[in-house]
Motif scaffolding. Structure first.
Motif, short mmCIF file in Angstrom:
data_model
loop_
_atom_site.label_atom_id
_atom_site.label_comp_id
_atom_site.label_asym_id
_atom_site.label_seq_id
_atom_site.Cartn_x
_atom_site.Cartn_y
_atom_site.Cartn_z
N SER A 85 0.91 -1.10 -0.03
CA SER A 85 -0.06 -0.14 -0.11
C SER A 85 0.69 1.34 -0.14
CB SER A 85 -0.92 0.07 1.17
OG SER A 85 -1.70 -0.97 1.21
N LEU A 86 1.68 1.36 -0.93
CA LEU A 86 2.90 2.37 -0.96
C LEU A 86 1.99 3.82 -1.12
CD1 LEU A 86 5.64 0.33 -2.55
CD2 LEU A 86 5.88 1.64 -0.28
N LYS A 87 2.67 4.79 -0.70
CA LYS A 87 2.00 6.26 -0.96
C LYS A 87 3.14 7.03 -1.31
CE LYS A 87 -0.62 5.57 3.40
NZ LYS A 87 -0.96 5.98 4.73
N PRO A 88 2.84 8.00 -1.93
CA PRO A 88 3.88 8.92 -2.57
C PRO A 88 4.79 9.63 -1.26
CG PRO A 88 1.64 9.41 -3.48
CD PRO A 88 1.54 8.38 -2.68
N ASP A 89 4.31 9.58 -0.11
CA ASP A 89 5.28 9.84 1.14
C ASP A 89 6.15 8.99 1.46
OD1 ASP A 89 2.61 11.86 3.02
OD2 ASP A 89 3.72 12.58 1.04
#
Length: 117
Positions: A85-89
């Motif tokens: 669930s990777l995020k830009p942050d």
């Protein structure tokens, strides 16, 4: 010669997954706490996850709890960071650390993780 070599970084879309590996050599892997840190541009390096040398207890930064999992394989002298669930942050250079004392504190060269659509 002590070496920590990270691999598995790259470009992934938001919501995607990556697994980082940290291959260790030149020291007794099983007696060292293994940690993953990250550093984003313009920001301080921060602890992402750590796993104890004995017992396997883990701890995580609040920002990655429930999404990242740290593990290690003493037989392969390798630590891992499964990132879901990777995020830009989460975009940063990710570093592996092995630590057993202030005199035995080793770092890898880092691997870039970029989360972008």
């Amino acid at each position: 010669q002590v070496r920590l070599v990270e691999s598995g970084g790259g470009l992934v879309q938001p919501g995607g997954s990556l697994r980082l590996s940290c291959a260790a050599s030149g020291f007794t892997f099983s007696t060292h706490r293994m940690s993953w840190y990250r550093q984003a541009p313009g920001k301080a390096r921060e602890l992402v996850a750590a796993i104890a040398s004995v017992g396997g207890s883990t701890n995580y930064a609040d920002s990655v709890k429930g999404r990242f999992t740290i593990s290690k394989d003493n037989a392969k002298n390798t630590a891992y960071l499964q990132m879901n669930s990777l995020k830009p942050d989460d975009t940063a250079v990710y570093y592996c650390q092995a630590w057993s004392s202030p005199q035995n504190d080793y770092w890898g060269q880092g691997t870039q993780v970029t989360v972008s659509s």
